[in-house]
Design an enzyme around this catalytic site. Structure first.
Site, PDB file in Angstrom:
ATOM      1  N   THR D  17       0.835  -1.202   0.000  1.00  0.00           N
ATOM      2  CA  THR D  17       0.000   0.000   0.000  1.00  0.00           C
ATOM      3  C   THR D  17       0.872   1.255   0.000  1.00  0.00           C
ATOM      4  O   THR D  17       2.060   1.203   0.294  1.00  0.00           O
ATOM      5  CB  THR D  17      -0.890   0.024   1.256  1.00  0.00           C
ATOM      6  OG1 THR D  17      -0.054  -0.049   2.415  1.00  0.00           O
ATOM      7  CG2 THR D  17      -1.848  -1.150   1.250  1.00  0.00           C
ATOM      8  N   ASP D  18       0.253   2.389  -0.337  1.00  0.00           N
ATOM      9  CA  ASP D  18       0.966   3.649  -0.153  1.00  0.00           C
ATOM     10  C   ASP D  18       0.134   4.571   0.743  1.00  0.00           C
ATOM     11  O   ASP D  18      -0.917   4.185   1.236  1.00  0.00           O
ATOM     12  CB  ASP D  18       1.350   4.294  -1.496  1.00  0.00           C
ATOM     13  CG  ASP D  18       0.148   4.811  -2.283  1.00  0.00           C
ATOM     14  OD1 ASP D  18      -0.902   5.127  -1.690  1.00  0.00           O
ATOM     15  OD2 ASP D  18       0.268   4.892  -3.512  1.00  0.00           O
ATOM     16  N   HIS D  19       0.609   5.768   0.941  1.00  0.00           N
ATOM     17  CA  HIS D  19       0.002   6.624   1.966  1.00  0.00           C
ATOM     18  C   HIS D  19      -1.408   7.086   1.595  1.00  0.00           C
ATOM     19  O   HIS D  19      -2.108   7.650   2.437  1.00  0.00           O
ATOM     20  CB  HIS D  19       0.922   7.802   2.333  1.00  0.00           C
ATOM     21  CG  HIS D  19       0.840   8.957   1.406  1.00  0.00           C
ATOM     22  ND1 HIS D  19       0.869  10.259   1.820  1.00  0.00           N
ATOM     23  CD2 HIS D  19       0.708   8.996   0.064  1.00  0.00           C
ATOM     24  CE1 HIS D  19       0.781  11.055   0.784  1.00  0.00           C
ATOM     25  NE2 HIS D  19       0.692  10.314  -0.300  1.00  0.00           N
ATOM     26  N   SER D  20      -1.831   6.850   0.353  1.00  0.00           N
ATOM     27  CA  SER D  20      -3.218   7.170  -0.002  1.00  0.00           C
ATOM     28  C   SER D  20      -4.181   6.098   0.505  1.00  0.00           C
ATOM     29  O   SER D  20      -5.394   6.268   0.434  1.00  0.00           O
ATOM     30  CB  SER D  20      -3.360   7.317  -1.518  1.00  0.00           C
ATOM     31  OG  SER D  20      -3.317   6.059  -2.148  1.00  0.00           O
ATOM     32  N   GLY D  21      -3.634   4.980   1.011  1.00  0.00           N
ATOM     33  CA  GLY D  21      -4.478   3.963   1.633  1.00  0.00           C
ATOM     34  C   GLY D  21      -4.757   2.746   0.758  1.00  0.00           C
ATOM     35  O   GLY D  21      -5.354   1.777   1.220  1.00  0.00           O
TER      36      GLY D  21
END
Lengths: 131, 131, 131, 131
Positions: D17-21
């Site tokens: 995942t990345d920080h956008s969820g």
């Protein structure tokens, strides 16, 4: 009227290669995104996310892998961008190996803008030069 | 009183190796985390995050890399865990290549629990068996 | 007699973060390796590999994660290195967030040198300044 | 005459995942490759590489990202493959979230076969069922 061409460099590290000796194909998508973030500027993207809750998301990626970059290469990422509609940016991006006669990887990347709930939003102004 | 030993398998894919022919060292930290998530269960971790806003974070990782796993290996990740205090879990984790006489990689991983604002919280009950 | 301190910058991209909002812990090992490769120079490492069949391998990594870097951060990677024996380099490396009062991540990384068959070899001269 | 449909499951971990969820877009290319390697079998791919010096390389990838998978999702990767010529395999691959009404990600991936010197070679027989 000509589109502006953006240049960005990425260094190929150990982490980027796979056991066949060249850059793992998925990593070019990372390089292209680093280049787009470099063009728009990380600060502008952070502000967009923190102040407006907006971010860009890749909607489509058409990529051709023509040559394999190797550890130690400094790649030139050449990018142009156009606004295809109020809701879509289309980037043409290429990765060039040092001294190469043609691009190693070519891509057309479509971006949309979404809010935190993943709803589509109009492309915000982030200072891109559409020519 | 004995600690429970957890077993988890990971497949080594192209993406995991680097141009030297073996798994890139940082990827063992991914394998160890997959194993921990497998032990606790993704569902329990999702519930913890969505309902309580809590997640585990790695606070310390001491890792020894003794042998290199190769593409195609199915690795056994062997894990034990103890609760070192109300605020810290300590995992002993090893990655074993097929038929090996000793572990390829050994690690001690310290986990803490943090809320969304990154404040330290007591370790929640996620069904771990501390023996 | 003082050790030389090497400085290297890494930009935190989307790809580096995870859904908790900060850099995924394993990625600091990538940052530290990029910094080491920057210190030694990719060209020197490529020559070492192609001409002598030698490469560096991480033998031990002891890492403490004290703060979480975020998307958009430009991190300073501060490195010193000493030769612990004919067969081992020991790097002290830290990742600093912009304007921080203390390091976000601290690591001690032990490197060995191996040939293509993974046999241990003496550390070659790659121009490092041991003070 | 119908093409065989292959099914493969991948678990979405923190690392994906990345920080956008949601899952970072480049990681779907990893999922699709894991699925292809699962279909062909890692052992067959290792034998092909070690005995014949042959490997598959992605030549083209056209990917549409329609929905974002989240941490904890178990994705179904649905694949079909056809032999487009003696030199090209074309895979249709989709990633489905649990209980979804449509695919989250759709891709057409073109593979070629290359030797260690990156010369194009005819697609070897690796037991794929072309219907």
């Amino acid at each position: 009227m000509t589109q502006r061409t953006y240049r960005f460099q990425v260094q190929v590290y150990y982490e980027d290669t796979d056991h066949s000796g060249v850059v793992y194909h998925a990593n070019y998508l990372k390089y292209f995104e680093r280049a787009r973030e470099g063009v728009i500027s990380p600060d502008a993207l952070v502000a967009l996310w923190k102040k407006k809750g907006l971010g860009f998301a890749v909607y489509k990626a058409n990529v051709s892998f023509l040559d394999g970059a190797e550890f130690g290469d400094t790649l030139d990422i050449i990018s142009t961008v156009r606004k295809d509609s109020d809701y879509r940016l289309v980037w043409q991006q290429e990765a060039w190996r040092p001294g190469a006669a043609k691009a190693a990887v070519q891509a057309e990347i479509h971006l949309v803008c979404v809010d935190r709930a993943k709803n589509l939003k109009p492309i915000p102004d982030v200072g891109l030069d559409f020519g």
